[in-house]
Design an enzyme around this catalytic site. Structure first.
Site, PDB file in Angstrom:
ATOM      1  N   ARG A   8     100.039  36.806  76.476  1.00 23.40           N
ATOM      2  CA  ARG A   8     100.257  35.827  75.411  1.00 23.40           C
ATOM      3  C   ARG A   8      99.033  35.661  74.500  1.00 23.40           C
ATOM      4  NH1 ARG A   8     103.468  34.765  79.577  1.00 23.40           N
ATOM      5  NH2 ARG A   8     101.580  35.281  80.679  1.00 23.40           N
ATOM      6  N   THR A   9      97.857  35.456  75.103  1.00 24.40           N
ATOM      7  CA  THR A   9      96.686  35.132  74.274  1.00 24.40           C
ATOM      8  C   THR A   9      96.304  36.306  73.387  1.00 24.40           C
ATOM      9  OG1 THR A   9      95.951  33.708  76.063  1.00 24.40           O
ATOM     10  CG2 THR A   9      94.348  34.184  74.361  1.00 24.40           C
ATOM     11  N   LYS A  24      82.551  52.487  81.448  1.00 27.10           N
ATOM     12  CA  LYS A  24      81.399  53.340  81.764  1.00 27.10           C
ATOM     13  C   LYS A  24      80.176  52.501  82.098  1.00 27.10           C
ATOM     14  CE  LYS A  24      82.986  56.782  78.402  1.00 27.10           C
ATOM     15  NZ  LYS A  24      82.714  57.301  77.061  1.00 27.10           N
ATOM     16  N   HIS A  69      89.478  27.286  78.152  1.00 26.39           N
ATOM     17  CA  HIS A  69      90.435  28.094  77.394  1.00 26.39           C
ATOM     18  C   HIS A  69      90.943  27.169  76.271  1.00 26.39           C
ATOM     19  CE1 HIS A  69      93.347  30.948  76.299  1.00 26.39           C
ATOM     20  NE2 HIS A  69      94.061  31.042  77.402  1.00 26.39           N
TER      21      HIS A  69
HETATM   22  N1  ASP Z   1      97.073  32.523  80.888  1.00 23.06           N
HETATM   23  C1  ASP Z   1      96.242  31.418  81.319  1.00 23.06           C
HETATM   24  C2  ASP Z   1      94.791  31.834  81.426  1.00 23.06           C
HETATM   25  O1  ASP Z   1      94.438  32.894  81.002  1.00 23.06           O
HETATM   26  C3  ASP Z   1      96.740  30.784  82.559  1.00 23.06           C
HETATM   27  C4  ASP Z   1      96.773  31.636  83.784  1.00 23.06           C
HETATM   28  O2  ASP Z   1      96.360  32.788  83.772  1.00 23.06           O
HETATM   29  O3  ASP Z   1      97.215  31.094  84.802  1.00 23.06           O
HETATM   30  O4  ASP Z   1      93.985  31.083  81.921  1.00 23.06           O
END
Ligand code: ASP
Length: 333
Positions: free
Chosen positions: A72-73, A100, A150
């Site tokens: 998603r991100t 590397k 985050h």
């Molecule tokens: N996608 C979110 C994160 O990168 C939540 C998770 O991974 O649980 O922190």
């Protein structure tokens, strides 16, 4: 005759404003959050009405540097930059010179040679975004550093809550599960508290850090506590961050039985959120994940416009990242 004194400072050329970053929710004031959510809303409206691409960041370069897996991100940052007409480059640790053994400092210096305007970085180590800020001239966006922060996840969650429930102030949000290993929990506790929501953390004692109430939240070790909330925010069991051999929970099966968010544990009308990726049948029952009150897909949609707003804000007006910019100025970042 009055003496005219010229201060030495006045003779200096005006200082360049400090470079702004988004490294932690702690970088933001309430006004900043409101401005970002408002910008995201405008982008959402304009994308509904007009062409999907806006010329706003034409000529700017956005680099996505991902040292941890992401669906998603990374996809939403890339699409956000493209929708604003910026040039984008995506670098993943696998398949790059990181494989590397290149250090983060050398990777930052290499990418810095292209003069990118923004570097979006995800890294398993806390503080990696500050290091990249030190070795490049780009604005830095933290897309997740270890279990620390985050911030864009928290902003998209605020946006989703506001769009769905009309407000954030005064709402009660229960954050359930593996708080100990979760950067999403830390960013959300701060962000929700900043915007006036009440936050209750719910989970087994080994997964709730001691003293976390100091961040402005309450703690409950009873799963029934989620019934009192307007929004139930389910966290993923972060197995990759659990130390080998450490027994945080007896087993995933037992965790699901005692702490899983199931239809029976919810009250009708409660909204359910999850940052993804979900472990269906562990922290969240598939029936809950697919129910009409789940906002999980909406969170993904919000991610795009919120990340457009963050890129736009950093590259135009501000002040996003006040604290991070100050840190940078005194040489600590
Ligand atoms: N996608 C979110 C994160 O990168 C939540 C998770 O991974 O649980 O922190």
């Amino acid at each position: 005759m009055a003496e005219i004194r010229v201060m030495r400072e006045d003779l200096l050329p005006p200082k360049e404003p400090p470079r702004r970053h988004l490294i932690s929710i702690g970088d933001l004031q309430r006004d900043d959050v409101e401005r970002l959510l408002g910008t995201a809303r405008n982008f959402e409206r304009s994308l509904e009405r007009e062409l999907k691409k806006l010329p706003t960041l034409r000529g700017k370069t956005v680099v996505n540097l991902f040292y941890e897996s992401s669906t998603r991100t990374s996809s939403s940052f890339e699409l956000a930059a493209k929708r604003l007409s910026a040039d984008t480059m995506s670098i993943k640790s696998t398949g790059s010179s990181v494989d590397k053994g290149e250090s983060l400092k050398d990777t930052a210096l290499t990418l810095g040679a292209y003069d990118p305007d923004v570097i979006v970085i995800r890294h398993p180590q806390i503080g990696a975004p500050q290091l990249v800020a030190r070795y490049t001239g780009a604005h830095i966006v933290n897309a997740g550093d270890g279990k620390h922060q985050h911030p864009t996840q928290a902003l998209l969650d605020l946006y989703t809550i506001k769009e769905e429930l009309g407000r954030i102030d005064g709402l009660h949000v229960a954050i359930v599960g593996d708080v100990l290993h979760s950067r999403v929990a830390r960013s959300n506790i701060q962000a929700l508290a900043l915007m006036g929501a009440r936050v209750t953390l719910v989970g087994p004692p080994p997964l709730i850090p001691r003293g976390i109430e100091a961040m402005g939240c309450e703690v409950s070790y009873e799963i029934d506590a989620i019934k009192a909330a307007d929004v139930v925010y389910v966290l993923r069991m972060q197995r990759e961050r659990m130390q080998e051999g450490a027994n945080y929970v007896p087993s995933l099966r037992e965790y699901a039985a005692r702490w899983g968010v199931t239809p029976e544990r919810l009250r009708p009308g409660q909204k359910v959120m999850h940052p993804g990726p979900m472990n269906r049948g562990v922290e969240i029952d598939p029936v809950v994940a697919d129910a009409a009150d789940a906002l999980i897909e909406q969170q993904v949609r919000s991610g795009l416009v919120v990340r457009m707003a963050v890129l736009y804000d950093l590259l135009t007006h501000g002040p996003a990242g006040v604290q991070a910019a100050a840190l940078h100025e005194i040489g600590a970042a």
